[in-house]
Design a protein around this motif. Sequence first.
Motif, PDB file in Angstrom:
ATOM      1  N   VAL A 112       0.838  -1.199   0.000  1.00 51.32           N
ATOM      2  CA  VAL A 112       0.000   0.000   0.000  1.00 51.32           C
ATOM      3  C   VAL A 112       0.874   1.250   0.000  1.00 51.32           C
ATOM      4  O   VAL A 112       0.591   2.216  -0.725  1.00 51.32           O
ATOM      5  N   GLN A 113       1.942   1.249   0.780  1.00 53.20           N
ATOM      6  CA  GLN A 113       2.838   2.397   0.819  1.00 53.20           C
ATOM      7  C   GLN A 113       3.511   2.594  -0.536  1.00 53.20           C
ATOM      8  O   GLN A 113       3.643   3.718  -1.018  1.00 53.20           O
ATOM      9  N   TRP A 114       3.920   1.506  -1.165  1.00 57.75           N
ATOM     10  CA  TRP A 114       4.563   1.580  -2.476  1.00 57.75           C
ATOM     11  C   TRP A 114       3.593   2.116  -3.531  1.00 57.75           C
ATOM     12  O   TRP A 114       3.947   2.990  -4.322  1.00 57.75           O
ATOM     13  N   VAL A 115       2.344   1.604  -3.529  1.00 56.20           N
ATOM     14  CA  VAL A 115       1.342   2.042  -4.502  1.00 56.20           C
ATOM     15  C   VAL A 115       0.975   3.505  -4.274  1.00 56.20           C
ATOM     16  O   VAL A 115       0.853   4.279  -5.229  1.00 56.20           O
ATOM     17  N   GLY A 133       2.854   5.765  -3.060  1.00 60.76           N
ATOM     18  CA  GLY A 133       3.991   6.555  -3.526  1.00 60.76           C
ATOM     19  C   GLY A 133       3.983   6.724  -5.033  1.00 60.76           C
ATOM     20  O   GLY A 133       4.365   7.766  -5.569  1.00 60.76           O
ATOM     21  N   ILE A 134       3.521   5.713  -5.744  1.00 59.97           N
ATOM     22  CA  ILE A 134       3.432   5.784  -7.202  1.00 59.97           C
ATOM     23  C   ILE A 134       2.270   6.670  -7.640  1.00 59.97           C
ATOM     24  O   ILE A 134       2.394   7.463  -8.568  1.00 59.97           O
ATOM     25  N   VAL A 156       4.942   9.463 -12.862  1.00 67.42           N
ATOM     26  CA  VAL A 156       4.361   8.139 -13.082  1.00 67.42           C
ATOM     27  C   VAL A 156       3.128   8.249 -13.971  1.00 67.42           C
ATOM     28  O   VAL A 156       2.930   7.448 -14.885  1.00 67.42           O
ATOM     29  N   TRP A 157       2.303   9.270 -13.740  1.00 70.59           N
ATOM     30  CA  TRP A 157       1.105   9.453 -14.567  1.00 70.59           C
ATOM     31  C   TRP A 157       1.484   9.811 -15.995  1.00 70.59           C
ATOM     32  O   TRP A 157       0.810   9.386 -16.949  1.00 70.59           O
ATOM     33  N   LEU A 158       2.545  10.575 -16.181  1.00 71.16           N
ATOM     34  CA  LEU A 158       3.012  10.861 -17.536  1.00 71.16           C
ATOM     35  C   LEU A 158       3.482   9.588 -18.238  1.00 71.16           C
ATOM     36  O   LEU A 158       3.252   9.399 -19.428  1.00 71.16           O
TER      37      LEU A 158
END
Length: 152
Positions: free
Chosen positions: A49-52, A54-55, A61-63
């Motif tokens: 959850v912390q990793w996701v 952060g993304i 990341v969206w780009l």
Amino acid sequence: MLAETVCSAVSAAGLGIAAITAYRKRFLAATRIAAYSLVPVGLVMTGVVQWVSGIVFKPSVWLGFGLLGVAWLLFMTTRAVERRTGGTRKERRAAAAAQRDAVAPAASAPSLGGGRAPAAQPAAQPAAKAKAQPAPAEDFSDIEAILKKHGI
């Protein structure tokens, strides 16, 4: 921190629904609901959850996902255009050349013969008979034209 709290609340609610379902004597469904409700807590404890999270909150990341989407859209567009036009220029030329060149040119001519000639006929009579009869290829010219039209 907020994501972990939300996941814990979802798991607690799921376990409560599983308890109510078990109270109604639907133990198989209650077990399945309990299993699903434990997944968010497991993801929090493993750090996923912390990793996701952060993304999710990084614009780069969206780009990247946007660029992947554009690339996929370009691939699908080129495939659709290729299907509509019948392939690339090289493929069309190869297909046209294959249609022009017959595998066995003599095979398209019908092989209808007069059968065996009777033994009592003189040799000059079959030659005269052959001139009087139309050629077998003329009999099937319309069928041959249809087959050529369909590329056979």
